[in-house]
Design a protein around this motif. Structure first.
Motif, PDB file in Angstrom:
ATOM      1  N   GLU A  17       0.823  -1.211   0.000  1.00  0.00           N
ATOM      2  CA  GLU A  17       0.000   0.000   0.000  1.00  0.00           C
ATOM      3  C   GLU A  17       0.859   1.264   0.000  1.00  0.00           C
ATOM      4  OE1 GLU A  17      -3.355   0.751   0.004  1.00  0.00           O
ATOM      5  OE2 GLU A  17      -3.796  -1.337  -0.466  1.00  0.00           O
ATOM      6  N   GLY A  18       2.009   1.218   0.638  1.00  0.00           N
ATOM      7  CA  GLY A  18       2.861   2.388   0.726  1.00  0.00           C
ATOM      8  C   GLY A  18       3.821   2.558  -0.435  1.00  0.00           C
ATOM      9  N   LEU A  20       3.402   2.624  -3.850  1.00  0.00           N
ATOM     10  CA  LEU A  20       3.032   3.548  -4.931  1.00  0.00           C
ATOM     11  C   LEU A  20       3.144   5.012  -4.514  1.00  0.00           C
ATOM     12  CD1 LEU A  20       2.176   3.354  -7.884  1.00  0.00           C
ATOM     13  CD2 LEU A  20      -0.176   3.486  -7.125  1.00  0.00           C
ATOM     14  N   PRO A  21       2.570   5.424  -3.374  1.00  0.00           N
ATOM     15  CA  PRO A  21       2.730   6.843  -3.016  1.00  0.00           C
ATOM     16  C   PRO A  21       4.176   7.221  -2.688  1.00  0.00           C
ATOM     17  CG  PRO A  21       1.474   5.695  -1.328  1.00  0.00           C
ATOM     18  CD  PRO A  21       1.662   4.742  -2.461  1.00  0.00           C
ATOM     19  N   PHE A  22       4.988   6.273  -2.254  1.00  0.00           N
ATOM     20  CA  PHE A  22       6.388   6.579  -1.958  1.00  0.00           C
ATOM     21  C   PHE A  22       7.198   6.759  -3.236  1.00  0.00           C
ATOM     22  CE2 PHE A  22      10.763   5.150  -1.160  1.00  0.00           C
ATOM     23  CZ  PHE A  22      11.141   6.102  -0.218  1.00  0.00           C
ATOM     24  N   PHE A  24       5.928   6.966  -6.586  1.00  0.00           N
ATOM     25  CA  PHE A  24       5.291   7.836  -7.580  1.00  0.00           C
ATOM     26  C   PHE A  24       4.203   8.696  -6.920  1.00  0.00           C
ATOM     27  CE2 PHE A  24       6.386   3.835  -9.822  1.00  0.00           C
ATOM     28  CZ  PHE A  24       7.350   4.332 -10.681  1.00  0.00           C
ATOM     29  N   PRO A  25       4.582   9.670  -6.099  1.00  0.00           N
ATOM     30  CA  PRO A  25       3.563  10.426  -5.358  1.00  0.00           C
ATOM     31  C   PRO A  25       2.606  11.225  -6.238  1.00  0.00           C
ATOM     32  CG  PRO A  25       5.728  11.401  -5.047  1.00  0.00           C
ATOM     33  CD  PRO A  25       5.928  10.110  -5.767  1.00  0.00           C
ATOM     34  N   GLU A  26       3.074  11.824  -7.304  1.00  0.00           N
ATOM     35  CA  GLU A  26       2.179  12.603  -8.175  1.00  0.00           C
ATOM     36  C   GLU A  26       1.185  11.697  -8.904  1.00  0.00           C
ATOM     37  OE1 GLU A  26       1.686  15.878  -8.430  1.00  0.00           O
ATOM     38  OE2 GLU A  26       3.080  16.029  -6.746  1.00  0.00           O
ATOM     39  N   TRP A  28       0.127   8.792  -7.844  1.00  0.00           N
ATOM     40  CA  TRP A  28      -0.796   8.297  -6.827  1.00  0.00           C
ATOM     41  C   TRP A  28      -1.856   9.349  -6.513  1.00  0.00           C
ATOM     42  CZ3 TRP A  28      -1.862   9.717  -1.722  1.00  0.00           C
ATOM     43  CH2 TRP A  28      -2.589   8.797  -0.994  1.00  0.00           C
ATOM     44  N   ARG A  29      -1.420  10.600  -6.391  1.00  0.00           N
ATOM     45  CA  ARG A  29      -2.353  11.691  -6.097  1.00  0.00           C
ATOM     46  C   ARG A  29      -3.380  11.825  -7.224  1.00  0.00           C
ATOM     47  NH1 ARG A  29       1.008  16.027  -4.784  1.00  0.00           N
ATOM     48  NH2 ARG A  29       0.839  15.413  -2.623  1.00  0.00           N
ATOM     49  N   LYS A  30      -2.939  11.710  -8.471  1.00  0.00           N
ATOM     50  CA  LYS A  30      -3.845  11.806  -9.621  1.00  0.00           C
ATOM     51  C   LYS A  30      -4.864  10.664  -9.610  1.00  0.00           C
ATOM     52  CE  LYS A  30      -3.879  11.520 -14.595  1.00  0.00           C
ATOM     53  NZ  LYS A  30      -3.301  10.666 -15.593  1.00  0.00           N
TER      54      LYS A  30
END
Length: 62
Positions: A17-18, A20-22, A24-26, A28-30
């Motif tokens: 779970e952690g 993708l945001p770690f 590729f944060p942008e 993941w946000r999209k």
């Protein structure tokens, strides 16, 4: 032994779970911004598909 396996599975879930945001944060946000705009029915279908794949993999590899 069951407790260790369950804890390992939960730990692996947190790692995945952690990831993708770690990494590729942008991106993941999209994806999250698009996900909150989906209708509830579509989110439930995606959740059901995810659950089904997880259960099938669990049965296949255990």
């Amino acid at each position: 032994m069951l407790e260790n396996t369950l804890l390992a599975a939960i730990a692996l879930l947190f790692i995945l779970e952690g990831l993708l945001p770690f990494v590729f944060p942008e991106f993941w946000r999209k994806i999250m911004a698009e996900a909150v705009q989906l209708p509830e029915k579509q989110l439930r279908i995606m959740g059901f598909v995810s659950l089904s794949i997880g259960l099938a993999l669990l049965l296949l590899f255990s």
